[in-house]
Design a protein around this motif. Structure first.
Motif, PDB file in Angstrom:
ATOM      1  N   LYS A 199      -5.506   1.980   3.052  1.00 34.76           N
ATOM      2  CA  LYS A 199      -5.865   1.968   1.637  1.00 34.76           C
ATOM      3  C   LYS A 199      -4.874   2.763   0.803  1.00 34.76           C
ATOM      4  O   LYS A 199      -4.388   3.810   1.239  1.00 34.76           O
ATOM      5  CB  LYS A 199      -7.244   2.580   1.443  1.00 34.76           C
ATOM      6  N   LEU A 200      -4.641   2.260  -0.399  1.00 35.49           N
ATOM      7  CA  LEU A 200      -3.886   3.015  -1.387  1.00 35.49           C
ATOM      8  C   LEU A 200      -4.771   4.157  -1.858  1.00 35.49           C
ATOM      9  O   LEU A 200      -5.889   3.939  -2.316  1.00 35.49           O
ATOM     10  CB  LEU A 200      -3.505   2.118  -2.571  1.00 35.49           C
ATOM     11  N   LYS A 201      -4.275   5.393  -1.719  1.00 32.05           N
ATOM     12  CA  LYS A 201      -5.052   6.569  -2.105  1.00 32.05           C
ATOM     13  C   LYS A 201      -4.440   7.297  -3.298  1.00 32.05           C
ATOM     14  O   LYS A 201      -5.158   7.906  -4.086  1.00 32.05           O
ATOM     15  CB  LYS A 201      -5.165   7.543  -0.934  1.00 32.05           C
ATOM     16  N   TYR A 202      -3.092   7.264  -3.405  1.00 31.67           N
ATOM     17  CA  TYR A 202      -2.413   8.036  -4.438  1.00 31.67           C
ATOM     18  C   TYR A 202      -1.251   7.246  -5.018  1.00 31.67           C
ATOM     19  O   TYR A 202      -0.580   6.501  -4.298  1.00 31.67           O
ATOM     20  CB  TYR A 202      -1.851   9.349  -3.864  1.00 31.67           C
TER      21      TYR A 202
ATOM     22  N   TYR B  49       3.776   4.944  -4.099  1.00 29.94           N
ATOM     23  CA  TYR B  49       2.448   4.493  -3.691  1.00 29.94           C
ATOM     24  C   TYR B  49       2.181   5.067  -2.304  1.00 29.94           C
ATOM     25  O   TYR B  49       2.946   4.815  -1.373  1.00 29.94           O
ATOM     26  CB  TYR B  49       2.391   2.964  -3.642  1.00 29.94           C
ATOM     27  N   VAL B  50       1.108   5.839  -2.172  1.00 28.33           N
ATOM     28  CA  VAL B  50       0.835   6.537  -0.916  1.00 28.33           C
ATOM     29  C   VAL B  50      -0.433   5.960  -0.286  1.00 28.33           C
ATOM     30  O   VAL B  50      -1.510   5.990  -0.888  1.00 28.33           O
ATOM     31  CB  VAL B  50       0.685   8.054  -1.138  1.00 28.33           C
ATOM     32  N   TYR B  51      -0.270   5.462   0.933  1.00 30.47           N
ATOM     33  CA  TYR B  51      -1.343   4.834   1.694  1.00 30.47           C
ATOM     34  C   TYR B  51      -1.723   5.703   2.884  1.00 30.47           C
ATOM     35  O   TYR B  51      -0.886   6.396   3.460  1.00 30.47           O
ATOM     36  CB  TYR B  51      -0.888   3.468   2.222  1.00 30.47           C
ATOM     37  N   PHE B  52      -2.992   5.617   3.252  1.00 35.04           N
ATOM     38  CA  PHE B  52      -3.484   6.245   4.478  1.00 35.04           C
ATOM     39  C   PHE B  52      -4.199   5.166   5.277  1.00 35.04           C
ATOM     40  O   PHE B  52      -4.890   4.316   4.715  1.00 35.04           O
ATOM     41  CB  PHE B  52      -4.463   7.382   4.161  1.00 35.04           C
TER      42      PHE B  52
END
Length: 166
Positions: A71-74, A88-91
């Motif tokens: 998911k895109l979180k940040y 775009y930061v994903y976890f």
């Protein structure tokens, strides 16, 4: 001023996060740590998740089918070296522990308790810290580095609900 768009992923396996150690970059002339990722290609500009999956496979050998809850979180925005950087930061999670060697840097599974001890950029350190304190947050947060009256860096987060100083 140029605009640079990037995608970064942090893959989690139980209590460990896959991190990349790099000797140097265009911004840093010293060893530092980061997630898996890179710049968006022209055909990915409207699809940062596609870029993130591509970067993960190129840099680790881990395929999209090996990742769950991605998911895109940040979304991080900063003015750095004369360019606006949008990241775009994903976890996501993976059960796959093995990875291929990368020309980009050395890959290591790092325990969550050790992440804050790694030398990262300020914006990534703030992001990791926020995620570790709020792993189940469903909102996508937009963040940028600011400073308080003493010029101490802090990250200002914005959601659809409120503004939070961290």
């Amino acid at each position: 001023m140029e605009i640079r768009q990037m995608a970064t992923a942090f893959l989690i396996n139980d209590d460990k996060v896959l991190m990349m150690k790099k000797a140097r970059s265009k911004l840093f002339d010293f060893e530092f740590w980061g997630g898996i990722g890179g710049h968006l290609e022209y055909d990915e500009l409207n699809f940062p998740m596609k870029a993130s999956y591509r970067e993960i496979e190129e840099e680790t050998g881990i395929k999209k089918s090996d990742i769950i809850n991605f998911k895109l979180k940040y979304i991080l925005i900063e003015n750095s070296s004369g360019e606006i950087r949008q990241q775009y930061v994903y976890f996501g999670e993976t059960k796959r522990m093995n990875f291929i060697s990368s020309d980009e840097g050395e890959l290591y599974w790092i325990h969550k308790n050790e992440l804050m001890n790694l030398h990262t950029s300020k914006i990534i350190k703030f992001t990791i810290e926020h995620y570790l304190e709020n792993p189940n947050l469903e909102d996508i947060l937009v963040g940028t580095i600011t400073a308080n009256h003493d010029l101490t860096p802090l990250l200002q987060w914005v959601t659809t609900k409120e503004t939070v100083n961290f």
